[in-house]
Design a protein around this motif. Structure first.
Motif, short mmCIF file in Angstrom:
data_model
loop_
_atom_site.label_atom_id
_atom_site.label_comp_id
_atom_site.label_asym_id
_atom_site.label_seq_id
_atom_site.Cartn_x
_atom_site.Cartn_y
_atom_site.Cartn_z
N LYS A 21 -21.95 69.51 16.99
CA LYS A 21 -21.42 70.85 16.75
C LYS A 21 -21.19 71.67 18.02
CE LYS A 21 -21.85 74.79 13.63
NZ LYS A 21 -21.38 75.76 14.64
N PRO A 22 -22.15 71.77 18.95
CA PRO A 22 -21.87 72.55 20.17
C PRO A 22 -20.75 71.97 21.01
CG PRO A 22 -23.97 71.40 20.34
CD PRO A 22 -23.54 71.28 18.92
N LEU A 23 -20.58 70.65 20.98
CA LEU A 23 -19.50 70.03 21.74
C LEU A 23 -18.14 70.34 21.13
CD1 LEU A 23 -21.12 66.53 22.49
CD2 LEU A 23 -20.96 68.54 23.99
N LEU A 24 -18.10 70.52 19.82
CA LEU A 24 -16.85 70.96 19.17
C LEU A 24 -16.61 72.44 19.45
CD1 LEU A 24 -17.17 69.20 15.67
CD2 LEU A 24 -15.66 68.55 17.55
N ASP A 25 -17.68 73.22 19.43
CA ASP A 25 -17.55 74.66 19.65
C ASP A 25 -17.03 74.98 21.05
OD1 ASP A 25 -18.46 75.14 17.10
OD2 ASP A 25 -20.54 75.56 17.71
N ASN A 26 -17.50 74.23 22.05
CA ASN A 26 -17.05 74.52 23.42
C ASN A 26 -15.86 73.67 23.85
OD1 ASN A 26 -18.05 71.98 24.20
ND2 ASN A 26 -19.99 72.82 24.94
N LYS A 27 -15.29 72.92 22.87
CA LYS A 27 -14.07 72.13 23.09
C LYS A 27 -14.29 70.94 24.04
CE LYS A 27 -11.32 74.78 20.59
NZ LYS A 27 -12.26 75.82 20.15
N THR A 28 -15.54 70.56 24.27
CA THR A 28 -15.78 69.31 25.00
C THR A 28 -15.20 68.15 24.21
OG1 THR A 28 -17.78 70.16 26.05
CG2 THR A 28 -17.55 67.77 25.91
N ILE A 29 -15.40 68.19 22.89
CA ILE A 29 -14.72 67.28 21.96
C ILE A 29 -13.73 68.12 21.17
CG2 ILE A 29 -14.99 65.76 19.96
CD1 ILE A 29 -17.79 65.09 20.95
N LYS A 30 -12.47 67.72 21.20
CA LYS A 30 -11.43 68.50 20.53
C LYS A 30 -11.20 67.94 19.13
CE LYS A 30 -9.17 69.82 24.85
NZ LYS A 30 -10.22 69.24 25.73
N LEU A 31 -11.28 68.83 18.14
CA LEU A 31 -11.15 68.44 16.75
C LEU A 31 -9.68 68.40 16.34
CD1 LEU A 31 -13.03 67.78 14.34
CD2 LEU A 31 -12.81 70.18 13.65
N LYS A 32 -9.30 67.32 15.67
CA LYS A 32 -7.95 67.17 15.12
C LYS A 32 -8.05 66.92 13.62
CE LYS A 32 -4.79 67.01 17.39
NZ LYS A 32 -3.91 68.10 17.89
N PRO A 33 -7.02 67.31 12.87
CA PRO A 33 -7.04 67.03 11.42
C PRO A 33 -6.77 65.55 11.14
CG PRO A 33 -4.99 68.09 12.04
CD PRO A 33 -5.84 68.09 13.27
N ARG A 34 -6.58 65.25 9.89
CA ARG A 34 -6.38 63.86 9.46
C ARG A 34 -5.21 63.20 10.20
NH1 ARG A 34 -7.95 61.47 4.81
NH2 ARG A 34 -8.38 63.51 3.85
N THR A 35 -5.42 61.96 10.62
CA THR A 35 -4.34 61.17 11.22
C THR A 35 -3.50 60.59 10.10
OG1 THR A 35 -5.80 60.56 13.06
CG2 THR A 35 -3.81 59.25 12.76
N ILE A 36 -2.18 60.82 10.15
CA ILE A 36 -1.34 60.38 9.03
C ILE A 36 -0.36 59.26 9.40
CG2 ILE A 36 -1.50 62.57 7.80
CD1 ILE A 36 1.25 63.29 8.92
N SER A 37 -0.07 59.10 10.70
CA SER A 37 0.85 58.02 11.08
C SER A 37 0.79 57.78 12.58
CB SER A 37 2.29 58.36 10.67
OG SER A 37 2.76 59.49 11.38
N ILE A 38 1.42 56.68 12.98
CA ILE A 38 1.50 56.31 14.39
C ILE A 38 2.92 55.85 14.70
CG2 ILE A 38 0.70 54.72 16.19
CD1 ILE A 38 -1.92 54.46 14.64
#
Length: 351
Positions: A242-259
Motif C-alpha cells: 500500500k505505501p509503495l502504491l501511495d507514493n507511486k514507487t509502484i504505479k497502479l494500472k487497471p485491467r490489461t485488455i490486449s497486447i
C-alpha cells in the motif's frame, strides 16, 4: 497390479493430512505423487515467498509446526515441515509417479501411471487447484523482445532482463512479487478490481487469530457468513504494498485488455511498454486425466458435498472452499481430512 483399499493422488498438505487419519484405520493405502520429494511444489515457488499464516496456524493434524526463524514461515520451511511430517507419521508415499488416467471399473477404480497400473476400492484426488498456469490468450501477441513469465516460473529478480516490469494480477503473489521487484526497477501493477488491504498483525496478534475467533476461518461455504465471504475478492495481506502504491514507487494500472507487439493496452485506454511482464493471473484445474462421468459441472468444476462426489468411492480434498475458507490452507485442511476418512470408512452400499 498394485491393489489398495484407498489411493490418494497428490502428496501435498491435503494428501498428507488424509494419510494421517487413514493410518489410524485398518485400511491399506498409498499416496501417489509426481514430484521427486515431499514439499517439491513449495520449493519451486519464488525464493522470497513466505506464508501469510503464522506458524501456529500452519500445522497439519497431530503435529506442531517446527519452530521457525520468523513468525511467518518461508516456503522452504514449509517444505521441510512436510518432509518431517511424512517421516514422523511413516506415511506411505510413492514419488515420481505421474497419474495419466483414472477409470471406474466394476469393483473400484483403475489408475494408470508411468510406473504401472494401480487398483483401489476408493480414491481421493488431492492434487489441489493450482495445476495449470492461467494466462490470457492475448499473451501470444507479445513481442519476443519482452520477457514474460508466469508467477509459477518466477524465482527472483535475476531472471528478468534490464528495464521496467509489469506485474499483471491483483492477488497476494502478484503483490509480493511487485514489492520485491520495486527495490531495483520501475514496476507497474495491473489489477482488475479495487484492492483491499488487511494488516497481518493487529494489537500484537495475528489477523488470523481474529479471523478464527470471529468464526470466519471455519465458517461453512453455505453458511450466512461463508456465502458472504465467498462473494468478496481476497484482500492483500500485509502492509508492504500500500505505501509503495501511495507514493507511486509502484504505479497502479487497471485491467490489461490486449497486447499489440510490445505495447500493453489497459481498460482506461492507456498504453504501456515494458521490458518484462509477470503473469500473476492464477491457475486453472486440469482433470482431463479423469475418465469418469458425473464428476464435473458444465464449467469443469468438481461436483461434491464437502469432498464427497456423486460417484461412490470417489472424493476430493484440498480445494478452496471444499467446506470452509480454511479448506485449502495448511492449518485448515485437517478438518476436511478427518471428515473424509469417516466417510471413506462407511461401507460401499451394494446395488
Amino acid at each position: 497390479m498394485n491393489q489398495y483399499d484407498v489411493i490418494i493422488i497428490g502428496g501435498g498438505q491435503a494428501g498428507l493430512s488424509l494419510g494421517y487419519y487413514l493410518k489410524k484405520t485398518a485400511l491399506s493405502f498409498i499416496i501417489l505423487d509426481k514430484g521427486s520429494e515431499v514439499g517439491e511444489v513449495w520449493r519451486k515457488r519464488y525464493d522470497s515467498l513466505t506464508l501469510f499464516t503464522p506458524n501456529f496456524y500452519s500445522a497439519l493434524p497431530g503435529s506442531k509446526f517446527n519452530e521457525t526463524k520468523n513468525l511467518y514461515p518461508t516456503k522452504d520451511e514449509v517444505a521441510d515441515y512436510l518432509q518431517a511430517y511424512v517421516e514422523e507419521n511413516e506415511l506411505p508415499i510413492q514419488h515420481q509417479t505421474d497419474v495419466q488416467e483414472l477409470h471406474q471399473v466394476t469393483d473400484g477404480f483403475r489408475i494408470v501411471t508411468n510406473r504401472g497400473d494401480f487398483h483401489t476400492k476408493k480414491v481421493v484426488v488431492a492434487t489441489g487447484p493450482f495445476q495449470k498456469p492461467l494466462i490470457p490468450g492475448f499473451s501470444q501477441s507479445l513481442s519476443s523482445n519482452v520477457l514474460q513469465l508466469h508467477s509459477s516460473e518466477y524465482k527472483n529478480p535475476t531472471q528478468l532482463q534490464k528495464g521496467s516490469v509489469l506485474v499483471i494480477g491483483g492477488g497476494n503473489s502478484g503483490a509480493q512479487i511487485a514489492v520485491e521487484l520495486s527495490r531495483e526497477r520501475h514496476v507497474y501493477l495491473s489489477v482488475g478490481h479495487k484492492l483491499k488491504f488487511i494488516p497481518l498483525d493487529v494489537g500484537g496478534k495475528s489477523i488470523f487469530w481474529y479471523i478464527d475467533k470471529l468464526g470466519l476461518y471455519s465458517a461453512g461455504k453455505d453458511s450466512f457468513i461463508g456465502s458472504k465471504i465467498r462473494k468478496l475478492k481476497d484482500p492483500i495481506l500485509g502492509s508492504e504494498l500500500k505505501p509503495l502504491l501511495d507514493n507511486k514507487t509502484i504505479k497502479l494500472k487497471p485491467r490489461t485488455i490486449s497486447i499489440q507487439d510490445d505495447t500493453f493496452q489497459f481498460q482506461d485506454n492507456t498504453e504501456l511498454q515494458v521490458s518484462n511482464v509477470i503473469w500473476s493471473t492464477g491457475f486453472r484445474a486440469d482433470y482431463q486425466w479423469i475418465h469418469i462421468s458425473n464428476l464435473f459441472d458444465q464449467a469443469g468444476f468438481p461436483i461434491h458435498e464437502r469432498g464427497v462426489t456423486p460417484v461412490t468411492g470417489f472424493y476430493f480434498i484440498g480445494l478452496p472452499w471444499l467446506h470452509s475458507r480454511s479448506s485449502a490452507l495448511l492449518g485448515g485442511v485437517g478438518k476436511d481430512a478427518e471428515y473424509l476418512v469417516n466417510q471413506i470408512m462407511k461401507p460401499v452400499a451394494k446395488e
